[in-house]
Design an enzyme around this catalytic site. Sequence first.
Site, PDB file in Angstrom:
ATOM      1  N   LYS A 247       0.861  -1.024  -0.010  1.00 23.45           N
ATOM      2  CA  LYS A 247       0.168  -0.440   0.078  1.00 23.45           C
ATOM      3  C   LYS A 247       0.840   0.692   0.214  1.00 23.45           C
ATOM      4  O   LYS A 247       1.665   0.873   0.407  1.00 23.45           O
ATOM      5  CB  LYS A 247      -0.586  -0.071   0.426  1.00 23.45           C
TER       6      LYS A 247
ATOM      7  N   SER B 161      -9.373   1.366   3.658  1.00 25.05           N
ATOM      8  CA  SER B 161      -8.746   2.501   2.535  1.00 25.05           C
ATOM      9  C   SER B 161      -7.507   1.245   1.869  1.00 25.05           C
ATOM     10  O   SER B 161      -7.015   1.702   0.606  1.00 25.05           O
ATOM     11  CB  SER B 161      -7.607   3.428   2.729  1.00 25.05           C
TER      12      SER B 161
ATOM     13  N   SER C 247      -9.776  -0.478   7.193  1.00 20.85           N
ATOM     14  CA  SER C 247      -9.046  -0.871   6.296  1.00 20.85           C
ATOM     15  C   SER C 247      -8.822  -1.744   5.674  1.00 20.85           C
ATOM     16  O   SER C 247      -7.842  -1.653   4.623  1.00 20.85           O
ATOM     17  CB  SER C 247      -8.043   0.107   6.029  1.00 20.85           C
TER      18      SER C 247
END
Length: 436
Positions: A61, A135, A159
């Site tokens: 990420k 997210s 997330s």
Amino acid sequence: MSERLSPVAAVRRAYAALRAWNDPAMFIHLPDEAALLRRAAALEAAGPEGRPLYGLVFAVKDNIDVAGMPTTAACPAFTYAPARSAFVVARLEAAGAIVIGKTNLDQFATGLVGVRSPFGVPRNALRPDLIPGGSSSGSATAVGAGIVDFALGTDTAGSGRIPAGMNGIVGLKPTLGLFSATGMVPACRTLDTISVFAGSVALASAVATVAAGYDQADAYSRRLPAPAPGQRPAALRIGVPAPGARHFFGDAEAEAAYAADLARLASLGATLVEIDYEPLHAVARLLYEGPWVAERYAATKPLIEDDPGAFHPVTLRIISGARGLTAVAAFEAMYRLADLRRVAERIWDEVDMLAVPTVPRAYGVAEVEADPIALNSNLGTYTNFVNLLDLAAISVPVGRRGDGLPSSLTLIGPAGTDGLLAGFAASAETPRPARP
């Protein structure tokens, strides 16, 4: 886990899968394939000895540092070039895994939806009209689409779990401090953790075992038990919300799937215990209605004050709300949380773990874009309280909804019970088909 490819073959397969999937919104940064193949060849020449993750490729990420790749947190104006990889990334690379790129996310990890990025909306791995979840949108879809073996996300309010549920994969949210946060862009520093996405509990646990480790440089790092799957108690008690406390926001398929998934847990020998869930819902409400948004402001303070136009409009709206908060409000919220934590502690006298729906409703992209804040809050119904209460969690696909989508449960336990949760999750999960 199936037989692994050589590092060179694994990189080639990942890039071929990327081209076939053809989603430019999945990754924010991809290194040159030829350069990555050279790195894979060097690893191959060194051999697999002492490298438990040899032959695996992973994605990271883009709020977690990888040396040689920019970190953006999905905000071009924030971009910087890290001098070294994050503590966790370095451990995984030392174990033989290869990073193939940096994935898209809700900007500054603010959101559970996966649609708040200037780099586009990653395509859900199961159905293109659905949100990818956030997210950690790009990381979850990269695993769900079979591009990578595993991926790193982050988790503050869910997330690392919501995107797993939305893409039919495993999302492991470790106890706070089990993974070092060195090299991670903070959202809420007191609540954040790096998380793991994988196609199976076994692989997620193997990755977590390598990633875990005490880091003197991280003030929030803790010495905790190894997260390898452990044995379940002889008489496992699983807490579930009473029917009146179950919220699915009109998604009848999700409601029916949750009931079926609980029946599966009972068939595995667990005793289901209905608990008073209101204290947990009250904690969940604190995260968005309380002053923790001020931590997001602190993490982005120079940029939001000097260049607010650099932010995604919804992200700016959320984080800017911290300007009206006071230190008095922060302390009042902390006192309220302490009171609720004491009440919630009683749950663990009654049960060994909780089992809740990972996703209360499977929202579509168009729905979320039309109502971005309220629907995001709905998604956090069963996730927001976990980090505030210092709990461990793992999201796992258990059954199948009537519309064909996988149904996902999140198992939750006190800090340090990562191994217990993984052990039972492995017995409950529905295995995914092997990658071609």
